[in-house]
Write a protein that holds these residues in place. Sequence first.
Motif, PDB file in Angstrom:
ATOM      1  N   ILE A 145       0.840  -1.202   0.000  1.00 29.97           N
ATOM      2  CA  ILE A 145       0.000   0.000   0.000  1.00 29.97           C
ATOM      3  C   ILE A 145       0.874   1.250   0.000  1.00 29.97           C
ATOM      4  N   GLY A 146       1.940   1.251   0.822  1.00 28.83           N
ATOM      5  CA  GLY A 146       2.837   2.408   0.861  1.00 28.83           C
ATOM      6  C   GLY A 146       3.520   2.650  -0.473  1.00 28.83           C
ATOM      7  N   VAL A 147       3.981   1.578  -1.117  1.00 23.72           N
ATOM      8  CA  VAL A 147       4.626   1.712  -2.422  1.00 23.72           C
ATOM      9  C   VAL A 147       3.632   2.244  -3.454  1.00 23.72           C
ATOM     10  N   ALA A 148       2.382   1.746  -3.411  1.00 26.65           N
ATOM     11  CA  ALA A 148       1.372   2.211  -4.359  1.00 26.65           C
ATOM     12  C   ALA A 148       1.084   3.694  -4.164  1.00 26.65           C
ATOM     13  N   ALA A 149       0.959   4.138  -2.887  1.00 21.78           N
ATOM     14  CA  ALA A 149       0.685   5.546  -2.621  1.00 21.78           C
ATOM     15  C   ALA A 149       1.844   6.428  -3.111  1.00 21.78           C
ATOM     16  N   ILE A 150       3.072   5.991  -2.852  1.00 14.80           N
ATOM     17  CA  ILE A 150       4.230   6.773  -3.304  1.00 14.80           C
ATOM     18  C   ILE A 150       4.291   6.811  -4.828  1.00 14.80           C
ATOM     19  N   ALA A 151       3.992   5.676  -5.459  1.00 16.25           N
ATOM     20  CA  ALA A 151       4.034   5.626  -6.924  1.00 16.25           C
ATOM     21  C   ALA A 151       2.998   6.558  -7.536  1.00 16.25           C
ATOM     22  N   VAL A 152       1.784   6.570  -6.981  1.00 18.11           N
ATOM     23  CA  VAL A 152       0.744   7.463  -7.505  1.00 18.11           C
ATOM     24  C   VAL A 152       1.135   8.914  -7.299  1.00 18.11           C
ATOM     25  N   TYR A 153       1.644   9.241  -6.100  1.00 20.84           N
ATOM     26  CA  TYR A 153       2.067  10.622  -5.836  1.00 20.84           C
ATOM     27  C   TYR A 153       3.170  11.038  -6.817  1.00 20.84           C
ATOM     28  N   SER A 154       4.137  10.126  -7.044  1.00 19.54           N
ATOM     29  CA  SER A 154       5.243  10.450  -7.948  1.00 19.54           C
ATOM     30  C   SER A 154       4.747  10.663  -9.378  1.00 19.54           C
ATOM     31  N   ALA A 155       3.802   9.802  -9.804  1.00 19.41           N
ATOM     32  CA  ALA A 155       3.277   9.949 -11.163  1.00 19.41           C
ATOM     33  C   ALA A 155       2.523  11.252 -11.319  1.00 19.41           C
ATOM     34  N   LEU A 156       1.802  11.683 -10.267  1.00 18.68           N
ATOM     35  CA  LEU A 156       1.035  12.922 -10.346  1.00 18.68           C
ATOM     36  C   LEU A 156       1.930  14.160 -10.384  1.00 18.68           C
ATOM     37  N   MET A 157       3.195  14.033 -10.044  1.00 16.06           N
ATOM     38  CA  MET A 157       4.112  15.154 -10.173  1.00 16.06           C
ATOM     39  C   MET A 157       4.505  15.407 -11.632  1.00 16.06           C
ATOM     40  N   VAL A 158       4.291  14.371 -12.472  1.00 13.14           N
ATOM     41  CA  VAL A 158       4.694  14.484 -13.883  1.00 13.14           C
ATOM     42  C   VAL A 158       3.477  14.510 -14.795  1.00 13.14           C
ATOM     43  N   PHE A 159       2.516  13.628 -14.516  1.00 17.00           N
ATOM     44  CA  PHE A 159       1.351  13.491 -15.390  1.00 17.00           C
ATOM     45  C   PHE A 159       0.102  14.033 -14.680  1.00 17.00           C
ATOM     46  N   TYR A 160      -0.423  15.138 -15.180  1.00 19.32           N
ATOM     47  CA  TYR A 160      -1.636  15.721 -14.610  1.00 19.32           C
ATOM     48  C   TYR A 160      -2.139  16.804 -15.542  1.00 19.32           C
ATOM     49  N   ILE A 161      -3.394  17.201 -15.298  1.00 20.28           N
ATOM     50  CA  ILE A 161      -3.994  18.309 -16.051  1.00 20.28           C
ATOM     51  C   ILE A 161      -3.916  19.548 -15.172  1.00 20.28           C
ATOM     52  N   PRO A 162      -3.107  20.562 -15.553  1.00 22.52           N
ATOM     53  CA  PRO A 162      -2.944  21.742 -14.681  1.00 22.52           C
ATOM     54  C   PRO A 162      -4.199  22.606 -14.671  1.00 22.52           C
ATOM     55  N   LEU A 163      -4.362  23.340 -13.575  1.00 26.03           N
ATOM     56  CA  LEU A 163      -5.463  24.291 -13.446  1.00 26.03           C
ATOM     57  C   LEU A 163      -4.954  25.682 -13.843  1.00 26.03           C
ATOM     58  N   PRO A 164      -5.607  26.342 -14.758  1.00 26.80           N
ATOM     59  CA  PRO A 164      -5.137  27.676 -15.208  1.00 26.80           C
ATOM     60  C   PRO A 164      -5.477  28.764 -14.203  1.00 26.80           C
ATOM     61  N   LEU A 165      -4.548  29.079 -13.290  1.00 25.26           N
ATOM     62  CA  LEU A 165      -4.724  30.162 -12.326  1.00 25.26           C
ATOM     63  C   LEU A 165      -3.675  31.233 -12.640  1.00 25.26           C
ATOM     64  N   SER A 166      -4.149  32.392 -13.045  1.00 25.41           N
ATOM     65  CA  SER A 166      -3.224  33.455 -13.462  1.00 25.41           C
ATOM     66  C   SER A 166      -2.610  34.194 -12.291  1.00 25.41           C
ATOM     67  N   ASP A 167      -3.326  34.327 -11.168  1.00 21.22           N
ATOM     68  CA  ASP A 167      -2.839  35.086 -10.018  1.00 21.22           C
ATOM     69  C   ASP A 167      -2.036  34.144  -9.120  1.00 21.22           C
ATOM     70  N   ALA A 168      -0.723  34.316  -9.083  1.00 26.10           N
ATOM     71  CA  ALA A 168       0.130  33.422  -8.291  1.00 26.10           C
ATOM     72  C   ALA A 168      -0.128  33.564  -6.790  1.00 26.10           C
ATOM     73  N   GLY A 169      -0.338  34.801  -6.299  1.00 28.45           N
ATOM     74  CA  GLY A 169      -0.606  35.003  -4.869  1.00 28.45           C
ATOM     75  C   GLY A 169      -1.908  34.330  -4.465  1.00 28.45           C
ATOM     76  N   ARG A 170      -2.919  34.511  -5.288  1.00 24.59           N
ATOM     77  CA  ARG A 170      -4.211  33.879  -4.975  1.00 24.59           C
ATOM     78  C   ARG A 170      -4.088  32.352  -5.024  1.00 24.59           C
ATOM     79  N   ALA A 171      -3.295  31.847  -5.967  1.00 27.06           N
ATOM     80  CA  ALA A 171      -3.085  30.410  -6.053  1.00 27.06           C
ATOM     81  C   ALA A 171      -2.399  29.870  -4.800  1.00 27.06           C
ATOM     82  N   ALA A 172      -1.447  30.663  -4.260  1.00 28.46           N
ATOM     83  CA  ALA A 172      -0.762  30.217  -3.036  1.00 28.46           C
ATOM     84  C   ALA A 172      -1.719  30.172  -1.858  1.00 28.46           C
ATOM     85  N   ARG A 173      -2.592  31.201  -1.765  1.00 36.27           N
ATOM     86  CA  ARG A 173      -3.558  31.208  -0.653  1.00 36.27           C
ATOM     87  C   ARG A 173      -4.527  30.023  -0.776  1.00 36.27           C
ATOM     88  N   LEU A 174      -4.984  29.758  -1.982  1.00 38.13           N
ATOM     89  CA  LEU A 174      -5.877  28.617  -2.175  1.00 38.13           C
ATOM     90  C   LEU A 174      -5.170  27.301  -1.831  1.00 38.13           C
TER      91      LEU A 174
END
Length: 419
Positions: free
Chosen positions: A128-157
């Motif tokens: 289970i731990g290996v699976a969770a780490i593998a999914v987290y690692s894959a999500l660092m590379v493969f994902y659909i980004p959210l278009p947020l133009s305001d960097a400060g607002r994105a940090a608060r969110l």
Amino acid sequence: MPFISCTADGSDQLANLRRLVAARWAALAVMTGLTLLLPGPLEIPLPLAPLLVLLGIAALFNATVQWRVRNADSASPAELFTQLLIDIATLGALVFFSGGATNPLVSLLLPPVAIAALTLPVRCVVAIGVAAIAVYSALMVFYIPLPLSDAGRAARLHLLGMWLTFAVSAAMIAWFVVRMTRLIRERDAELAAAREQALRDERIMAIGTLAAGAAHELGTPLGTIALLAGDLANDPQLPASLQPDIALLRQQVGICKEIITGLSRRAGAERLENTATTAVDHWLEGIRQRWHATRPRATSHLQAHGNQPAPAIIDDPRLEQAVLNLLNNAANASSAAIEIGLEWTAESIVIDIRDHGPGFPQAVLRAGGQTAFPAHERGSGIGLLLTRSAIEQLGGRLTLSNPPEGGARARLELTARKQ
């Protein structure tokens, strides 16, 4: 099909799976609420269609699992392991459509690991731990980004999302740990009681072995005493005034021989299944009469209450000996008449044996026949231990008390049998 073989004991996995289903409903409710309510006020452009489809599939799957565990008698550790893997995959898919590893909800991969650590064997926890780490690692590379133009607002969110994820994870882990800890305490108590019962049974078996040997050895001296008593009874030079005492002596020797013969036969292993049943009122009256033959100076009164015909009871020698032990204790405590009460219903039988002595000492009431007491001038101190063990082996219960009006009372509660 399970993804991996987990060989841990699965006796409690059904309860764990039910807790997981309940926690999953809570997590789905939170995620659905966030998906529907947050994008508008916070102006977060979430892809609602794939997220709602995934949540709907997860809810349908959880409903199916809930129906399965509601009608199941058991569940295997491998099944719980598979369910946790499905949770990790579901959360990974949701996070994939909502920013990947930048989404604070990615930390919800931790609760499945914590649940696995509490409920599954080591190899499953590692998987289970290996699976969770593998999914987290894959999500660092493969994902659909959210278009947020305001960097400060994105940090608060992001900080707000991290707080929310922490709160949800803490609540889920704490709830599951509390439930598991309670289950562990209950199991430890049951194991301690089972070990204590096993130790008592072992001691009772040892006493039974010694009793069988003593019965065999006592046969010869009792036969000699009976022979001598017979010679004395036929001696014409013996005064006539001694004849009643000799007759009583021969009667008591005969009773002792019957007891020893019966003890030897029972030690040879009569099966409980072959033991006859008797109406409880006749059975108890027969025991009372045989007891009076061994204790002619004792007196007792029997009062029976219940609808006729009386229910049947197993004519088991262990139960008979238990009642005789209680009658002897009552007679030793007081010279007044012993009150024997018998009540029955279609399902239960209650026998009360009450004396008018000083009552049970507090040490006896606390122990309640769980342990033997030191030998004393009127016995070996193991009577209550043997009595309680015999009654519990037959599915009954022994209760000791001191009534407010004085004296002592021993209550036997047994299960009735149909004639």
